[in-house]
Enzyme design. Sequence first.
Site, PDB file in Angstrom:
ATOM      1  N   TYR A  53      24.326  14.838  17.061  1.00  0.00           N
ATOM      2  CA  TYR A  53      25.218  15.947  17.935  1.00  0.00           C
ATOM      3  C   TYR A  53      25.755  16.968  17.148  1.00  0.00           C
ATOM      4  O   TYR A  53      26.590  16.610  16.274  1.00  0.00           O
ATOM      5  CB  TYR A  53      26.006  15.025  18.913  1.00  0.00           C
ATOM      6  CG  TYR A  53      25.285  14.904  20.303  1.00  0.00           C
ATOM      7  CD1 TYR A  53      24.833  16.010  21.065  1.00  0.00           C
ATOM      8  CD2 TYR A  53      25.134  13.719  21.058  1.00  0.00           C
ATOM      9  CE1 TYR A  53      24.136  15.581  22.264  1.00  0.00           C
ATOM     10  CE2 TYR A  53      24.658  13.337  22.030  1.00  0.00           C
ATOM     11  CZ  TYR A  53      24.078  14.420  22.697  1.00  0.00           C
ATOM     12  OH  TYR A  53      23.550  14.248  23.964  1.00  0.00           O
ATOM     13  N   GLU A  55      26.680  20.167  18.902  1.00  0.00           N
ATOM     14  CA  GLU A  55      27.001  21.211  19.786  1.00  0.00           C
ATOM     15  C   GLU A  55      27.860  22.332  19.118  1.00  0.00           C
ATOM     16  O   GLU A  55      28.831  22.131  18.297  1.00  0.00           O
ATOM     17  CB  GLU A  55      27.586  21.275  21.109  1.00  0.00           C
ATOM     18  CG  GLU A  55      26.738  20.444  22.198  1.00  0.00           C
ATOM     19  CD  GLU A  55      26.831  18.930  22.454  1.00  0.00           C
ATOM     20  OE1 GLU A  55      27.196  18.278  21.133  1.00  0.00           O
ATOM     21  OE2 GLU A  55      26.735  18.222  23.170  1.00  0.00           O
ATOM     22  N   ASP A 199       8.237  39.334  22.841  1.00  0.00           N
ATOM     23  CA  ASP A 199       7.799  37.830  22.674  1.00  0.00           C
ATOM     24  C   ASP A 199       6.512  37.592  21.695  1.00  0.00           C
ATOM     25  O   ASP A 199       5.606  38.085  22.422  1.00  0.00           O
ATOM     26  CB  ASP A 199       7.696  37.438  23.988  1.00  0.00           C
ATOM     27  CG  ASP A 199       7.328  36.047  24.319  1.00  0.00           C
ATOM     28  OD1 ASP A 199       6.830  35.272  22.966  1.00  0.00           O
ATOM     29  OD2 ASP A 199       7.328  34.998  25.452  1.00  0.00           O
ATOM     30  N   THR A 225       7.830  31.196  19.623  1.00  0.00           N
ATOM     31  CA  THR A 225       7.738  29.710  19.244  1.00  0.00           C
ATOM     32  C   THR A 225       7.411  29.481  17.803  1.00  0.00           C
ATOM     33  O   THR A 225       6.847  30.087  17.447  1.00  0.00           O
ATOM     34  CB  THR A 225       6.698  28.806  20.259  1.00  0.00           C
ATOM     35  OG1 THR A 225       5.648  29.739  20.164  1.00  0.00           O
ATOM     36  CG2 THR A 225       7.120  28.831  21.754  1.00  0.00           C
ATOM     37  N   LYS A 228       3.203  27.653  17.088  1.00  0.00           N
ATOM     38  CA  LYS A 228       1.621  28.196  17.219  1.00  0.00           C
ATOM     39  C   LYS A 228       1.181  28.797  15.767  1.00  0.00           C
ATOM     40  O   LYS A 228       0.870  27.972  14.892  1.00  0.00           O
ATOM     41  CB  LYS A 228       1.651  29.345  18.161  1.00  0.00           C
ATOM     42  CG  LYS A 228       2.398  28.675  19.795  1.00  0.00           C
ATOM     43  CD  LYS A 228       2.199  29.940  20.632  1.00  0.00           C
ATOM     44  CE  LYS A 228       2.325  29.371  22.097  1.00  0.00           C
ATOM     45  NZ  LYS A 228       3.856  29.270  22.289  1.00  0.00           N
ATOM     46  N   ARG A 234       7.380  21.984  17.076  1.00  0.00           N
ATOM     47  CA  ARG A 234       7.351  22.345  18.418  1.00  0.00           C
ATOM     48  C   ARG A 234       8.921  23.019  18.663  1.00  0.00           C
ATOM     49  O   ARG A 234      10.193  22.349  18.374  1.00  0.00           O
ATOM     50  CB  ARG A 234       7.246  21.611  19.727  1.00  0.00           C
ATOM     51  CG  ARG A 234       5.804  20.895  19.715  1.00  0.00           C
ATOM     52  CD  ARG A 234       5.655  20.246  20.923  1.00  0.00           C
ATOM     53  NE  ARG A 234       5.121  21.229  21.906  1.00  0.00           N
ATOM     54  CZ  ARG A 234       3.984  21.870  21.769  1.00  0.00           C
ATOM     55  NH1 ARG A 234       3.056  21.515  20.984  1.00  0.00           N
ATOM     56  NH2 ARG A 234       3.540  22.707  22.787  1.00  0.00           N
TER      57      ARG A 234
HETATM   58  N1  DSN Z   1       1.480  27.079  26.661  1.00  0.00           N
HETATM   59  C1  DSN Z   1       1.579  28.346  25.607  1.00  0.00           C
HETATM   60  C2  DSN Z   1       0.159  28.796  25.523  1.00  0.00           C
HETATM   61  O1  DSN Z   1      -0.683  28.063  25.584  1.00  0.00           O
HETATM   62  O2  DSN Z   1       0.019  30.032  25.251  1.00  0.00           O
HETATM   63  C3  DSN Z   1       2.393  29.208  26.286  1.00  0.00           C
HETATM   64  O3  DSN Z   1       3.719  28.884  26.460  1.00  0.00           O
END
Ligand code: DSN
Length: 418
Positions: A53, A55, A199, A225, A228, A234
């Site tokens: 933990y 925080e 974003d 994120t 990707k 993730r």
């Molecule tokens: N789920 C993602 C995508 O496939 O683009 C977006 O959050």
Amino acid sequence: MPWPSETQRDTEVFGLIDKERERQNTGLQLIASENFTSPDVMEATGSVLTNKYAEGYPGKRYYGGNAVVDDIEALAIERVKKLFGAEHANVQPHSGASANMAVYLGLIKPGDTVLGLSLDHGGHLTHGSPVNASGILYNFQSFRVGATDERLDFDQIRDLAIKHKPKMIVAGTTSYPRRLEPQPFRAIADEVGALMMFDIAHIAGLVAGGAHPNPVPYADVVTFTTHKTLRGPRGGCILTTAAHAAAIDKAVFPGSQGGPLEHAVAAKAVAFHEAMQPSFKDYAQQIVKNASALAEALSKQGFRLVSGGTDTHMMVVDLQPFDAELTGKESQLVLDEAGITLNKNNIPNDPRSPFVTSGVRIGTPAVTTQGMKEPEMALIAEYIATTLRNRNNPAAVAEVRAKVAALCAKFPVYPKRA
Ligand code: DSN
């Protein structure tokens, strides 16, 4: 006797994980938002850090025992700041959605007006969809892609900005295949006195690898994120100017999250390190080259590419000219049978619902990680077209399934569990 003995091991879950490894190894993973992380990223994700933990932030924690965690999180922060040239970074968001909601919480007030791309034209749920907290709590106004060229129309965005006077303009997409230039968004935001959030969830790896423009010098805040195109675990991340640093940190913790996932933070640090290597630039360029090659090959097979093609890692395919009866839903299902994984996707102004759709979205980050190049993209287009043409012929689909497995066997990703 702290844990179950070897004989009591959970064979059900580990058996299923083995099955999933097999699926990933033997099929084509073409979901534009997915990738294969490195074994190092996975090792950090599965490390002892999951026990801790923490925080707070490095040097300011609510729990003891965080000296090592502080070093890890500080390393992740320094690396990502360097990778994107940012003044401040928060590496704690559990996801892209958490990152975006933290930005809204930190920088605007419920009821404030925000401008973003409509979900059905390539935006994201958290860019103001009425079924998402962003659309419920804030007054989102949506822009859409142009009726003929299916590209962002900055005259329309400017007109809407002048009309609605948003507090924030959200740039960024999840199913828009074209390059996103940050300057026009900045110019409009400046003209109407709005904050600019970018974003880059989908394109973070392309930006890090220099294949796409970096919005950090233009935006007040950049979210993304890490799993990707960036090829990490993730999770989410927020980059800001120094001016917004305190507000963003407060909005992540304690504003919207509790204990950070430090195993994920460590894995993010590993992914940032990997993205700093010269080979990552080649990877980012090859993702884009592969997407162009795949788009061209699909168009030769009779599909229509939304906006005419792609400059990114992905394309949205309009199935109607190929076969007016064929839906995205049916395509996704039958392609799954052939070992080709992708997702149904609305095309702009789609006559069908988001559950059915007239299109599919296809991306090249994962197959590029495997080492596939332009010649394999032509094969993939052929396999997709053959499967869809023969969707009512199980033997023909099984034949493609075998060809897909043979292709994947030449580009192995993860070895079998010993
Ligand atoms: N789920 C993602 C995508 O496939 O683009 C977006 O959050």
